[in-house]
Design an enzyme around this catalytic site. Structure first.
Site: not given
Length: 245
Positions: A38, A48, A74, A126, A139, A143, A171-172
């Site tokens: 990260d 990344v 991720n 997603s 977005y 995805k 949706t998390v």
């Protein structure tokens, strides 16, 4: 369960918070040695979007643990708006992180994955890749590319002994969604709307996504390749009738 990933090393990008953190904790609970990549709050700092940073981080993991068996791609960012609401620079920024970032990390990890007896890659995709969501053009496009990339990678590397799959969360309930809710004119109404669009009537938890990632990454899922696993409360496939008043 703690023996499921015993002896295996897993790399999780974007693993310092949200879904990535839940994935890292889940894989560790199942016996893996986990390296979190990260931008901050981790031993293996990695951007990344920078190839040199990626290669240095992956090399550091391999040197520390002697192997890499599982890669969870991720790391990613969100974007709001219609196709007209983001300029070229933002389109390139989101694709660079969400799509090309997967290619960079995978490219660096492939030599190590090829020597693993249980190699697996799991990409975080997603529901936006398979359902048309309002105000998510950029977005969703990124995805959708992740989904196509996952299938292509699966075809390219299966005969090398590397399984590639992706997980498609709805949706998390993550810090990113929390920030969106905080910025909404009516946060409670916005939360209710996000919950209601999923047939089971609530947000997905990061832990639920982590369980799905762990399944796809597990040596026990040796015949699962090139699939997208929805964790979305039924959003992708169910069409429930409205609740009668």
């Amino acid at each position: 369960m703690s023996e499921e990933f015993e002896g295996l090393v897993a790399v999780v990008t974007g693993g310092a918070s949200g879904i990535g953190r839940a994935v890292a904790e889940e894989l560790a609970a199942r016996g893996a040695r986990v390296a979190v990549l990260d931008l901050k709050d981790t031993e293996f700092v990695c951007d990344v979007t920078d190839d040199a940073s990626v290669r240095a981080a992956v090399a550091a993991v391999a040197e520390r643990y002697g192997r890499i068996d599982v890669l969870v791609n991720n790391a990613g960012i969100g974007a709001q708006g219609t196709v007209a609401d983001n300029d070229d620079a933002e389109w390139l920024r989101v694709f660079d992180l969400n799509v090309v970032g997967i290619a960079r990390v995978t490219r660096a990890a492939l030599p190590h994955l090829r020597t693993s007896p249980h190699a697996a890659i799991v990409n975080t995709c997603s529901i936006a890749a398979t359902a048309g969501l309002p105000q998510r053009a950029l977005y969703s496009a990124s995805k959708g590319a992740v989904l196509a990339l996952t299938r292509a990678m699966a075809a390219d590397h299966l005969r090398e002994g590397i399984r590639v799959n992706c997980v498609n969360p709805g949706t998390v309930d993550t810090p990113w969604v929390g920030r969106l809710l905080d910025a909404a004119p009516d946060p409670e109404a916005e939360r209710a709307a996000l919950c209601a669009r999923q047939p089971h009537g609530r947000l997905v938890t990061a832990q639920e996504v982590a369980h799905a990632v762990a399944y796809l990454a597990s040596p026990r899922a040796g015949s699962t390749a090139g699939v997208e696993l929805a964790v979305d409360g039924g959003m992708s496939g169910l069409r429930l009738r409205p609740v009668s008043s």
